[in-house]
Design a protein around this motif. Structure first.
Motif, mmCIF file in Angstrom:
data_model
loop_
_atom_site.group_PDB
_atom_site.id
_atom_site.type_symbol
_atom_site.label_atom_id
_atom_site.label_comp_id
_atom_site.label_asym_id
_atom_site.label_seq_id
_atom_site.Cartn_x
_atom_site.Cartn_y
_atom_site.Cartn_z
ATOM 1 N N PHE A 89 0.830 -1.208 0.000
ATOM 2 C CA PHE A 89 0.000 0.000 0.000
ATOM 3 C C PHE A 89 0.865 1.260 0.000
ATOM 4 O O PHE A 89 0.547 2.236 -0.698
ATOM 5 C CB PHE A 89 -0.924 0.007 1.211
ATOM 6 N N MET A 90 1.940 1.260 0.767
ATOM 7 C CA MET A 90 2.817 2.432 0.822
ATOM 8 C C MET A 90 3.430 2.727 -0.543
ATOM 9 O O MET A 90 3.480 3.880 -0.981
ATOM 10 C CB MET A 90 3.915 2.212 1.864
ATOM 11 N N LEU A 95 3.431 5.814 -5.653
ATOM 12 C CA LEU A 95 3.475 5.767 -7.109
ATOM 13 C C LEU A 95 2.238 6.365 -7.767
ATOM 14 O O LEU A 95 2.211 6.528 -8.987
ATOM 15 C CB LEU A 95 3.667 4.324 -7.588
ATOM 16 N N THR A 96 1.209 6.662 -6.996
ATOM 17 C CA THR A 96 0.054 7.370 -7.563
ATOM 18 C C THR A 96 0.245 8.884 -7.500
ATOM 19 O O THR A 96 -0.584 9.630 -8.019
ATOM 20 C CB THR A 96 -1.233 6.994 -6.817
ATOM 21 N N LYS A 97 1.323 9.314 -6.853
ATOM 22 C CA LYS A 97 1.659 10.729 -6.873
ATOM 23 C C LYS A 97 2.352 11.056 -8.194
ATOM 24 O O LYS A 97 2.815 10.177 -8.919
ATOM 25 C CB LYS A 97 2.578 11.086 -5.698
ATOM 26 N N GLY A 101 8.975 8.652 -13.675
ATOM 27 C CA GLY A 101 9.359 7.241 -13.706
ATOM 28 C C GLY A 101 8.441 6.316 -12.940
ATOM 29 O O GLY A 101 8.817 5.172 -12.664
ATOM 30 N N SER A 102 7.239 6.774 -12.574
ATOM 31 C CA SER A 102 6.343 5.928 -11.785
ATOM 32 C C SER A 102 5.947 4.661 -12.540
ATOM 33 O O SER A 102 5.832 3.584 -11.945
ATOM 34 C CB SER A 102 5.098 6.715 -11.385
ATOM 35 N N GLN A 171 -6.632 4.896 -7.649
ATOM 36 C CA GLN A 171 -7.021 5.677 -8.830
ATOM 37 C C GLN A 171 -8.537 5.754 -8.996
ATOM 38 O O GLN A 171 -9.033 6.655 -9.674
ATOM 39 C CB GLN A 171 -6.380 5.071 -10.076
ATOM 40 N N ALA A 172 -9.269 4.827 -8.371
ATOM 41 C CA ALA A 172 -10.733 4.838 -8.474
ATOM 42 C C ALA A 172 -11.401 5.645 -7.366
ATOM 43 O O ALA A 172 -12.621 5.777 -7.359
ATOM 44 C CB ALA A 172 -11.258 3.402 -8.449
#
Length: 284
Positions: A89-90, A95-97, A101-102, A171-172
């Motif tokens: 989760f972390m 990586l949703t920020k 390069g995500s 993302q949802a």
């Protein structure tokens, strides 16, 4: 047009579902029922099964190695479930920020899940033995080394998979709810604890279910990494069942009884976890 398609589906659904139903019956239901029957018999092949009642189950409950492997499996499952979900989760949250390069990082973290468990076991055996060689030790020298080596291997393999599920969940999330929390003065930590985590419960339920069941079912990694050494002290319950069934002639019935007990334990734990997690889900 839609109503015509609906009518056709309602009329012919049985015809289209029959192949899947037949495969399910042949591949799961029949072997499952046969396996329960064989757990009450003494057999070497299906044709020579001799009914002995609950004798095999008495042998299981009096087997100290089975009890040890069960306790070790529960401990292993609890540790890996916590680590995999927290770290997964972390990483997904980071990586949703908007960081450069995500996409590449997502691919890199997911890659270990594409490697087979047997191969991973041998790879990590070499890596861990290379580290332990500085202290003249081996991964199979102590059950403690084998246990924590298996924890490291499993977490490294599964974190990326759970990360993908958490990324999809993040993302949802409804952006207006998070924005409203920020407008009301909630800090980033408060937003995470009070808004994001409750809304992420469906994803957390799925990932927790997968990690718990995967933890109980771990076999190939255990086989390749330690093979239960030393003296079967690092074997999990699936490896114990395998060794009982195939390792000693005449113990097939006891091995089958262990498999039935194992199924019941996993089913109870999975259903209980699923219901407990589902109660905490927030309806949007």
């Amino acid at each position: 047009m839609i109503s015509m398609i609906g009518k056709s589906i309602r009329k012919w659904w049985m015809l289209f579902s029959l192949p899947t139903l037949a495969a399910f019956m042949v591949g799961f239901v029949v072997p499952f029922i046969l396996g329960i029957y064989l757990s009450f018999t003494n057999f070497t092949t299906i044709t020579d099964a001799e009914w002995i009642g609950v004798g095999n189950y008495s042998g299981v409950l009096s087997d100290p190695e089975f009890i040890h492997s069960l306790v070790l499996t529960v401990l292993f499952t609890v540790i890996t479930t916590v680590i995999i979900n927290v770290v997964g989760f972390m990483i997904a949250y980071m990586l949703t920020k908007k960081i450069s390069g995500s996409t590449l990082f997502r691919s890199i973290f997911f890659m270990p899940n594409l490697i087979g468990g047997i191969i991973l076991g041998y790879i990590w055996q070499l890596l861990l033995n290379g580290v332990l060689s500085f202290w003249n030790r081996s991964i199979t020298f102590s059950a403690t080394y084998g246990f924590w080596g298996l924890v490291i291997l499993t977490c490294w393999q599964q974190i990326g998979y759970m990360m993908i599920i958490y990324i999809a969940g993040l993302q949802a999330l409804p952006g207006d709810v998070i924005e409203a929390a920020q407008v009301d003065g909630a800090s980033q930590g408060q937003t995470l604890r009070r808004v994001i985590l409750p809304l992420m419960m469906p994803s957390i339920t799925v990932c927790t279910f997968l990690t718990i069941t995967n933890g109980f079912k771990t076999f190939d990694q255990n086989l390749a990494l330690t093979n239960g050494a030393p003296s079967n002290n690092s074997e999990l319950i699936t490896l114990n069942i395998y060794r009982t069934f195939y390792g000693t002639a005449g113990m097939e019935g006891v091995g089958q009884a262990k498999a039935v007990i194992f199924f019941i334990i996993v089913a109870i734990v999975a259903i209980a976890q699923n219901r407990l997690s589902a109660r905490k889900e927030v309806a949007l």
